[in-house]
Design a protein around this motif. Structure first.
Motif, PDB file in Angstrom:
ATOM      1  N   SER A   1      39.164  70.680  54.597  1.00  0.00           N
ATOM      2  CA  SER A   1      37.475  70.206  55.596  1.00  0.00           C
ATOM      3  C   SER A   1      36.780  69.394  54.744  1.00  0.00           C
ATOM      4  O   SER A   1      36.388  69.385  53.621  1.00  0.00           O
ATOM      5  CB  SER A   1      36.814  71.667  56.199  1.00  0.00           C
TER       6      SER A   1
ATOM      7  N   HIS B   1      33.514  69.231  55.101  1.00  0.00           N
ATOM      8  CA  HIS B   1      32.021  70.039  55.515  1.00  0.00           C
ATOM      9  C   HIS B   1      32.091  70.576  53.337  1.00  0.00           C
ATOM     10  O   HIS B   1      31.352  70.886  53.200  1.00  0.00           O
ATOM     11  CB  HIS B   1      31.660  70.718  55.819  1.00  0.00           C
ATOM     12  N   LYS B   2      33.263  70.963  53.206  1.00  0.00           N
ATOM     13  CA  LYS B   2      33.270  71.551  51.581  1.00  0.00           C
ATOM     14  C   LYS B   2      33.346  70.406  50.724  1.00  0.00           C
ATOM     15  O   LYS B   2      33.482  70.862  49.545  1.00  0.00           O
ATOM     16  CB  LYS B   2      34.287  72.692  51.963  1.00  0.00           C
TER      17      LYS B   2
ATOM     18  N   HIS C   1      42.698  83.199  53.234  1.00  0.00           N
ATOM     19  CA  HIS C   1      41.316  83.291  54.254  1.00  0.00           C
ATOM     20  C   HIS C   1      42.084  83.789  55.835  1.00  0.00           C
ATOM     21  O   HIS C   1      43.188  83.263  56.825  1.00  0.00           O
ATOM     22  CB  HIS C   1      41.511  81.977  54.408  1.00  0.00           C
TER      23      HIS C   1
ATOM     24  N   SER D   1      41.886  82.084  58.538  1.00  0.00           N
ATOM     25  CA  SER D   1      42.192  80.601  59.315  1.00  0.00           C
ATOM     26  C   SER D   1      44.129  80.417  58.746  1.00  0.00           C
ATOM     27  O   SER D   1      44.240  79.694  59.562  1.00  0.00           O
ATOM     28  CB  SER D   1      41.584  79.914  58.906  1.00  0.00           C
TER      29      SER D   1
ATOM     30  N   ALA E   1      40.683  74.560  51.245  1.00  0.00           N
ATOM     31  CA  ALA E   1      39.938  74.667  51.830  1.00  0.00           C
ATOM     32  C   ALA E   1      39.257  74.383  50.498  1.00  0.00           C
ATOM     33  O   ALA E   1      38.460  74.096  50.509  1.00  0.00           O
ATOM     34  CB  ALA E   1      39.291  75.664  52.740  1.00  0.00           C
ATOM     35  N   GLN E   2      39.432  75.495  49.342  1.00  0.00           N
ATOM     36  CA  GLN E   2      38.538  75.862  48.421  1.00  0.00           C
ATOM     37  C   GLN E   2      39.276  75.303  47.300  1.00  0.00           C
ATOM     38  O   GLN E   2      38.694  74.669  45.637  1.00  0.00           O
ATOM     39  CB  GLN E   2      38.712  77.061  48.197  1.00  0.00           C
TER      40      GLN E   2
ATOM     41  N   THR F   1      39.948  72.832  58.791  1.00  0.00           N
ATOM     42  CA  THR F   1      40.994  73.830  57.461  1.00  0.00           C
ATOM     43  C   THR F   1      41.797  73.966  59.147  1.00  0.00           C
ATOM     44  O   THR F   1      42.853  73.814  59.498  1.00  0.00           O
ATOM     45  CB  THR F   1      40.990  73.941  56.763  1.00  0.00           C
ATOM     46  N   THR F   2      40.702  74.308  59.695  1.00  0.00           N
ATOM     47  CA  THR F   2      41.075  75.762  60.266  1.00  0.00           C
ATOM     48  C   THR F   2      42.002  75.418  61.470  1.00  0.00           C
ATOM     49  O   THR F   2      43.277  75.348  62.084  1.00  0.00           O
ATOM     50  CB  THR F   2      40.387  76.526  60.904  1.00  0.00           C
TER      51      THR F   2
ATOM     52  N   ASP G   1      46.988  75.711  51.573  1.00  0.00           N
ATOM     53  CA  ASP G   1      45.309  75.394  52.229  1.00  0.00           C
ATOM     54  C   ASP G   1      44.652  75.081  50.985  1.00  0.00           C
ATOM     55  O   ASP G   1      44.213  76.114  50.096  1.00  0.00           O
ATOM     56  CB  ASP G   1      45.117  77.086  52.849  1.00  0.00           C
TER      57      ASP G   1
ATOM     58  N   ASN H   1      39.165  81.516  48.220  1.00  0.00           N
ATOM     59  CA  ASN H   1      37.583  81.163  48.714  1.00  0.00           C
ATOM     60  C   ASN H   1      37.066  82.995  48.114  1.00  0.00           C
ATOM     61  O   ASN H   1      35.227  82.549  47.579  1.00  0.00           O
ATOM     62  CB  ASN H   1      37.407  81.475  49.997  1.00  0.00           C
TER      63      ASN H   1
HETATM   64  N1  PLP Z   1      41.101  78.585  53.674  1.00  0.00           N
HETATM   65  C1  PLP Z   1      39.633  78.924  52.824  1.00  0.00           C
HETATM   66  C2  PLP Z   1      40.485  79.360  51.969  1.00  0.00           C
HETATM   67  C3  PLP Z   1      38.688  78.388  53.366  1.00  0.00           C
HETATM   68  O1  PLP Z   1      38.125  79.416  52.261  1.00  0.00           O
HETATM   69  C4  PLP Z   1      37.762  77.981  54.454  1.00  0.00           C
HETATM   70  C5  PLP Z   1      36.569  78.165  54.607  1.00  0.00           C
HETATM   71  O2  PLP Z   1      35.388  78.983  54.135  1.00  0.00           O
HETATM   72  C6  PLP Z   1      38.785  77.990  55.890  1.00  0.00           C
HETATM   73  C7  PLP Z   1      39.713  78.280  56.064  1.00  0.00           C
HETATM   74  C8  PLP Z   1      37.938  77.736  56.887  1.00  0.00           C
HETATM   75  O3  PLP Z   1      37.676  76.267  57.122  1.00  0.00           O
HETATM   76  P1  PLP Z   1      36.977  75.828  58.123  1.00  0.00           P
HETATM   77  O4  PLP Z   1      35.719  77.217  58.726  1.00  0.00           O
HETATM   78  O5  PLP Z   1      36.289  74.709  57.978  1.00  0.00           O
HETATM   79  O6  PLP Z   1      38.188  75.733  59.215  1.00  0.00           O
END
Ligand code: PLP
Length: 406
Positions: free
Chosen positions: A223, A225-226, A123, A125, A202-203, A94-95, A200, A175
């Motif tokens: 991502s 890994h999540k 986040h 990121s 990621a969650q 994601t980042t 985003d 998150n």
């Molecule tokens: N955005 C959200 C909402 C997240 O929860 C996270 C990770 O916790 C990220 C971005 C960043 O993800 P990554 O560290 O896998 O790039």
């Protein structure tokens, strides 16, 4: 269809282990999720039978590796219902995906005094890459506030949007608070003014169906890994007409068409944004994770997680001296809380001694913590392999923490 959670747990070897002589209760899924055998085996098989660099060799293994990688792209495309493989860029997560968009979109479309809209619940990121770009371009960041329930204040978004707004980037699901944001509404409002939206995810991808065509978002990032896949792999989805307008982000092998010292030309989508040797084995593992998740039944997963959500929410709400943050009706089973007079770190340490893994701190959400005046919280994040017995273990653990510090 009901989920057979006990059977599902057999697919995740790590869930059988003990921590400090207690059965592991893993409630840190928002940070990273555990991996099923389907993912571990797919990567093992890739490395033991196919491994070779992609897109380069004329030899047999290189062809097989390329085919596996491009099949992973197709799986990802189908998983989020993108129109074309060209809209799926593999990144490290994601980042990396947000950094790519902030850089390339910024280079192409953002000028002095232009505005980017984010929200308080982003986040880091989804803040820092935009800040770096805004500094470079002398652009301005505007922020959608959050109400006491942990929901975005959409009326304020109306006021923030102006002729200078060039992009809106918001999280699909928080998150820290677990809030599911009204992203379709945000996208409609933005598009009515011709403004693109990055979500985003990621969650979000691991808690329900994501259909980028139905959402009509312009960019969507997540991502591996999540979502039960390996680390170091993630996705940037972008509408083809937008991605094709953006300059490359990083330069290197594979992203070029012709290279001379007089100047170089670049490859077509999606390769233009995949410089150097990508994490091709990770892409194969992530595709196995997406298949595993889909085959388990996304509707059943959502329904089970909702039952868990109601159960845990109710139990946590009844604990004296516990304050829960994030009270939106539209949410996932991610719970952030503090206990009166007890530092979140102490709570986390005691829970750990009981084998319960939670996260403590700011969860890369410092502006959100500031909004609620908090130094941090304890976060317990559940997913579909967590059981009601584990929820009870968390509640019992919290009662022990209260006794110890009470
Ligand atoms: N955005 C959200 C909402 C997240 O929860 C996270 C990770 O916790 C990220 C971005 C960043 O993800 P990554 O560290 O896998 O790039």
């Amino acid at each position: 269809m009901n989920l057979d959670v006990e059977r599902i747990r057999q697919d995740f070897p790590i869930l059988k282990r003990q921590v400090h002589n207690h059965p592991l209760v893993y409630l840190d899924n928002a940070a990273t999720s555990q991996k099923p055998l389907a993912v571990l085996n797919s990567m093992n098989e890739f490395y033991t039978t196919i491994n070779s660099n992609i897109h380069r060799g004329v030899h047999y293994l290189s062809d097989l590796a390329t085919e596996s990688y491009e099949n992973a792209r197709k799986t990802t495309k189908n998983f989020i219902n993108a129109r074309s493989d060209r809209e799926i860029i593999f990144t490290s997560g994601t980042t990396a995906s947000i950094n790519l968009v902030a850089y390339s979109f910024g280079e192409r479309y953002i000028n002095e005094d232009d505005e980017i809209i984010l929200s308080v619940m982003e986040h880091h990121s989804n803040i820092i890459p935009w800040q770096l770009m805004a500094e470079r371009k002398k652009a301005v960041i505007r922020v959608i506030p959050v109400n006491d329930n942990g929901e975005l204040v959409l009326e304020e978004l109306e006021k923030l949007i102006s002729k200078k707004t060039k992009i809106i980037a918001v999280t699909h699901i928080s998150n820290t608070l677990g809030t599911v944001n009204p992203v379709s509404e945000i996208i409609k409002k933005a598009h009515s003014q011709g403004i693109p939206v990055l979500l985003d995810g990621a969650q979000a991808v691991q808690h329900g169906t994501v259909d980028v065509r139905e959402l009509d978002c312009d960019f969507y990032v997540f991502s591996g890994h999540k979502i039960y896949g390996p680390t170091g792999i993630g996705v940037l989805y972008g509408k083809e007409e937008l991605l094709s307008q953006l300059p490359p982000y990083q330069g290197g092998g594979d992203m070029i068409d012709n290279v001379t010292f007089a100047g170089s030309t670049f490859n077509v989508l999606p390769f233009k944004f995949e410089a150097g040797t990508t994490n091709f084995a990770g892409a194969v593992g992530m595709a196995a994770a997406l298949d595993y998740f889909s085959n388990t039944g996304i509707d059943s997963i959502v329904s089970y997680e909702n039952d868990l959500l109601k159960y845990v929410y109710e139990k946590l709400s009844r604990i004296d001296g516990l304050t829960l943050f994030g009270k939106s009706a539209s949410r996932i089973p991610v719970f952030s809380f503090i206990l009166d007079h007890i530092h979140p770190y102490d709570t986390g340490m005691v829970l750990d001694k009981l084998g319960i893994a939670v996260r403590t701190g700011t969860h890369c959400n410092q502006p959100l913590m500031d909004r609620f005046g908090l130094p941090g919280t304890v976060r317990a994040s559940f997913c579909f392999y967590n059981t009601f017995a584990e929820a009870d273990a968390l509640i019992d653990g919290i009662m022990k923490v209260k006794q110890m510090f009470g």
